[in-house]
Design a protein around this motif. Structure first.
Motif, PDB file in Angstrom:
ATOM      1  N   VAL A  29      -7.839   1.913 -12.018  1.00  0.00           N
ATOM      2  CA  VAL A  29      -9.276   1.680 -11.844  1.00  0.00           C
ATOM      3  C   VAL A  29      -9.858   2.691 -10.866  1.00  0.00           C
ATOM      4  O   VAL A  29     -10.905   3.297 -11.120  1.00  0.00           O
ATOM      5  CB  VAL A  29      -9.545   0.237 -11.360  1.00  0.00           C
ATOM      6  CG1 VAL A  29     -11.005   0.065 -10.972  1.00  0.00           C
ATOM      7  CG2 VAL A  29      -9.169  -0.766 -12.443  1.00  0.00           C
ATOM      8  N   ALA A  30      -9.190   2.875  -9.729  1.00  0.00           N
ATOM      9  CA  ALA A  30      -9.684   3.820  -8.732  1.00  0.00           C
ATOM     10  C   ALA A  30      -9.751   5.233  -9.298  1.00  0.00           C
ATOM     11  O   ALA A  30     -10.709   5.972  -9.061  1.00  0.00           O
ATOM     12  CB  ALA A  30      -8.792   3.779  -7.489  1.00  0.00           C
ATOM     13  N   LYS A  31      -8.759   5.618 -10.089  1.00  0.00           N
ATOM     14  CA  LYS A  31      -8.742   6.958 -10.682  1.00  0.00           C
ATOM     15  C   LYS A  31      -9.889   7.131 -11.664  1.00  0.00           C
ATOM     16  O   LYS A  31     -10.529   8.188 -11.731  1.00  0.00           O
ATOM     17  CB  LYS A  31      -7.403   7.197 -11.364  1.00  0.00           C
ATOM     18  CG  LYS A  31      -7.248   8.604 -11.938  1.00  0.00           C
ATOM     19  CD  LYS A  31      -5.859   8.792 -12.543  1.00  0.00           C
ATOM     20  CE  LYS A  31      -5.714  10.184 -13.142  1.00  0.00           C
ATOM     21  NZ  LYS A  31      -4.362  10.375 -13.743  1.00  0.00           N
ATOM     22  N   ALA A  32     -10.170   6.066 -12.439  1.00  0.00           N
ATOM     23  CA  ALA A  32     -11.269   6.140 -13.400  1.00  0.00           C
ATOM     24  C   ALA A  32     -12.615   6.294 -12.686  1.00  0.00           C
ATOM     25  O   ALA A  32     -13.503   7.002 -13.185  1.00  0.00           O
ATOM     26  CB  ALA A  32     -11.281   4.892 -14.284  1.00  0.00           C
ATOM     27  N   HIS A  33     -12.777   5.645 -11.534  1.00  0.00           N
ATOM     28  CA  HIS A  33     -14.022   5.801 -10.777  1.00  0.00           C
ATOM     29  C   HIS A  33     -14.187   7.237 -10.292  1.00  0.00           C
ATOM     30  O   HIS A  33     -15.304   7.774 -10.277  1.00  0.00           O
ATOM     31  CB  HIS A  33     -14.038   4.857  -9.573  1.00  0.00           C
ATOM     32  CG  HIS A  33     -14.211   3.408  -9.918  1.00  0.00           C
ATOM     33  ND1 HIS A  33     -14.998   2.988 -10.956  1.00  0.00           N
ATOM     34  CD2 HIS A  33     -13.713   2.280  -9.345  1.00  0.00           C
ATOM     35  CE1 HIS A  33     -14.981   1.662 -11.016  1.00  0.00           C
ATOM     36  NE2 HIS A  33     -14.208   1.208 -10.053  1.00  0.00           N
ATOM     37  N   GLY A  34     -13.094   7.851  -9.861  1.00  0.00           N
ATOM     38  CA  GLY A  34     -13.155   9.237  -9.398  1.00  0.00           C
ATOM     39  C   GLY A  34     -14.013   9.428  -8.167  1.00  0.00           C
ATOM     40  O   GLY A  34     -14.643  10.480  -8.001  1.00  0.00           O
ATOM     41  N   ALA A  55      -6.964   2.598  -3.654  1.00  0.00           N
ATOM     42  CA  ALA A  55      -6.224   1.528  -4.326  1.00  0.00           C
ATOM     43  C   ALA A  55      -5.009   1.107  -3.508  1.00  0.00           C
ATOM     44  O   ALA A  55      -4.352   1.932  -2.857  1.00  0.00           O
ATOM     45  CB  ALA A  55      -5.774   1.991  -5.709  1.00  0.00           C
ATOM     46  N   PHE A  56      -4.719  -0.204  -3.579  1.00  0.00           N
ATOM     47  CA  PHE A  56      -3.560  -0.773  -2.884  1.00  0.00           C
ATOM     48  C   PHE A  56      -2.898  -1.808  -3.787  1.00  0.00           C
ATOM     49  O   PHE A  56      -3.564  -2.437  -4.619  1.00  0.00           O
ATOM     50  CB  PHE A  56      -3.972  -1.442  -1.576  1.00  0.00           C
ATOM     51  CG  PHE A  56      -4.569  -0.508  -0.564  1.00  0.00           C
ATOM     52  CD1 PHE A  56      -3.773   0.149   0.354  1.00  0.00           C
ATOM     53  CD2 PHE A  56      -5.942  -0.273  -0.552  1.00  0.00           C
ATOM     54  CE1 PHE A  56      -4.320   1.015   1.283  1.00  0.00           C
ATOM     55  CE2 PHE A  56      -6.500   0.592   0.373  1.00  0.00           C
ATOM     56  CZ  PHE A  56      -5.689   1.244   1.297  1.00  0.00           C
ATOM     57  N   GLY A  57      -1.601  -1.978  -3.593  1.00  0.00           N
ATOM     58  CA  GLY A  57      -0.880  -2.992  -4.335  1.00  0.00           C
ATOM     59  C   GLY A  57      -0.211  -3.987  -3.402  1.00  0.00           C
ATOM     60  O   GLY A  57       0.676  -3.606  -2.625  1.00  0.00           O
ATOM     61  N   PHE A  58      -0.655  -5.230  -3.427  1.00  0.00           N
ATOM     62  CA  PHE A  58       0.014  -6.312  -2.696  1.00  0.00           C
ATOM     63  C   PHE A  58      -0.495  -7.645  -3.229  1.00  0.00           C
ATOM     64  O   PHE A  58      -1.531  -7.716  -3.892  1.00  0.00           O
ATOM     65  CB  PHE A  58      -0.210  -6.213  -1.179  1.00  0.00           C
ATOM     66  CG  PHE A  58      -1.627  -6.386  -0.726  1.00  0.00           C
ATOM     67  CD1 PHE A  58      -2.154  -7.649  -0.436  1.00  0.00           C
ATOM     68  CD2 PHE A  58      -2.460  -5.285  -0.557  1.00  0.00           C
ATOM     69  CE1 PHE A  58      -3.465  -7.810  -0.016  1.00  0.00           C
ATOM     70  CE2 PHE A  58      -3.778  -5.434  -0.136  1.00  0.00           C
ATOM     71  CZ  PHE A  58      -4.279  -6.700   0.142  1.00  0.00           C
TER      72      PHE A  58
END
Length: 387
Positions: A41-46, A52-55
């Motif tokens: 998602v973060a990459k698509a926003h550019g 982005a974080f994963g937890f």
């Protein structure tokens, strides 16, 4: 810039993070238990101000560790309703603002308890219903000297229904089942009562199209308590195409799947497609006395998919994300004005519609934007391909 942690990189969290970041006034941390999904998602926003974080946000230790490393002014939870209480507790402990999208009555009451005496805002039930429809109904209700009836009706529907349910999965399946299966609140003779879901079936016609409406849980939000004793009758119902309610009664009551919701979720997600070509209908009717005469006022709006940052977003994504972003923006722009438990009806309709995010509720959209983009394959990707 305001620092906001958005929890959940699903359909709604993706647009929330994009709207806030694109404004240029927010630094957004987008977190999901699936780090790859958040990164996509973060990459698509550019945008440089989305990280982005994963937890797992339901793991209090993991949430605290993230907030220690990346402090925030506010948290917006786009998680399923049953994940929200520990998030609200973390916000209270750290003095942060809290916003969520829950329709669940029990979770909202727990958030109300957590928020007691807080110096920051705890605003659950943001989004569409409860959320924007509560704000619209509250505005109209204040135009009357003596209230009789307040009806709130909302539908998130496919533009082109062609299956037996006449429906598409436009948002959280867990939230949908929760609304269809839990007891509902209403006001009758000035008192708050409980009514059964999937009951109270009625017909509504808007612009020549017929819909049905029936009781569902949570859509009334805190409005019933706010107007208790000042309105004779108030209720919330979900709008669908005719025939949907009877099909859901068969699944949930006849086949007893309300008691086996995991199975019902699998059935729905395997059989009912998702679509970006939807329409959200907001319908509010208020009847009462004005200047000694019995009158009625209506707020009726259809919101269609919209192009934001070059990509097509469904109407339910737009209305839900715009609702919570507008409320968040209003709270953070007015420090100290909103404290403790904050109801949706605390916000004025004009302020929301004039807000840079609330403007996505403007009247006048059509199905043509989504039809053209679908036909040409130009919808854009809400998550980066290959991630």
């Amino acid at each position: 810039m305001h620092r906001v942690l958005v929890l959940g990189a699903g359909k709604i969290g993706a647009l929330i993070s994009g709207l806030l970041a694109e404004s240029g006034d927010y630094h957004v941390a987008l977190a999901d238990v699936d780090a790859v999904a958040a990164a996509a998602v973060a990459k698509a926003h550019g945008l440089p101000n989305v990280q982005a974080f994963g937890f797992d946000a339901t793991d209090r230790g993991a949430l605290d560790a993230h907030l220690d490393a990346h402090p925030a002014d506010a948290v917006i939870s786009g998680l399923p309703y049953f994940c929200n209480v520990p998030v609200a507790e973390a916000c209270r402990q750290r003095g942060m603002h809290y916003f969520d999208l829950t329709e669940d009555v029990a979770v909202t009451e727990q958030v109300r308890t957590i928020a007691a005496g807080a110096d920051t805002a705890f605003a659950p039930q943001c989004g569409l219903a409860p959320g924007f429809v509560s704000i619209a109904a509250n505005e109209l209700a204040q135009h009357f000297d003596d209230l009789r009836t307040v009806k709130l009706r909302v539908g998130a529907l496919p533009q082109h229904p062609n299956n037996v349910l006449k429906y598409s999965l436009t948002w959280s399946t867990d939230g949908l089942i929760n609304e269809y299966g839990n007891m509902c609140e209403a006001v009758q003779d000035g008192e708050v009562i409980k009514v059964l879901p999937l009951e109270g079936l009625e017909e509504i016609e808007i612009d020549g199209t017929k819909y049905e409406a029936f009781n569902t849980s949570g859509g009334l939000g805190s409005l019933a308590d706010s107007w208790r004793g000042r309105v004779s009758k108030m209720n919330y119902k979900t709008m669908r195409y005719p025939g949907h309610c009877n099909q859901m009664r068969l699944l949930m009551n006849g086949l007893k799947l309300n008691h086996d919701r995991d199975t019902l979720k699998r059935v729905l997600e395997n059989a009912v497609p998702r679509t970006l070509q939807d329409v959200v209908i907001v319908y509010v009717s208020v009847v009462g006395k004005q200047d000694g005469e019995l009158r009625e006022e209506n707020y009726v709006n259809k919101i269609y998919p919209q192009v934001i940052a070059g990509r097509l977003w469904s109407a339910i994504q737009v209305t839900t994300a715009a609702g919570v972003c507008a409320v968040t923006d209003l709270v953070l722009a007015n420090p100290g004005q909103h404290r403790g438990f904050v109801t949706q009806e605390s916000f004025h309709l004009r302020d929301v519609l004039d807000n840079r995010f609330g403007r996505y509720y403007a009247h006048g959209g059509t199905y043509e934007v989504s039809a053209r983009m679908i036909a040409t394959g130009a919808v854009g990707h809400q998550r980066a391909k290959g991630d």
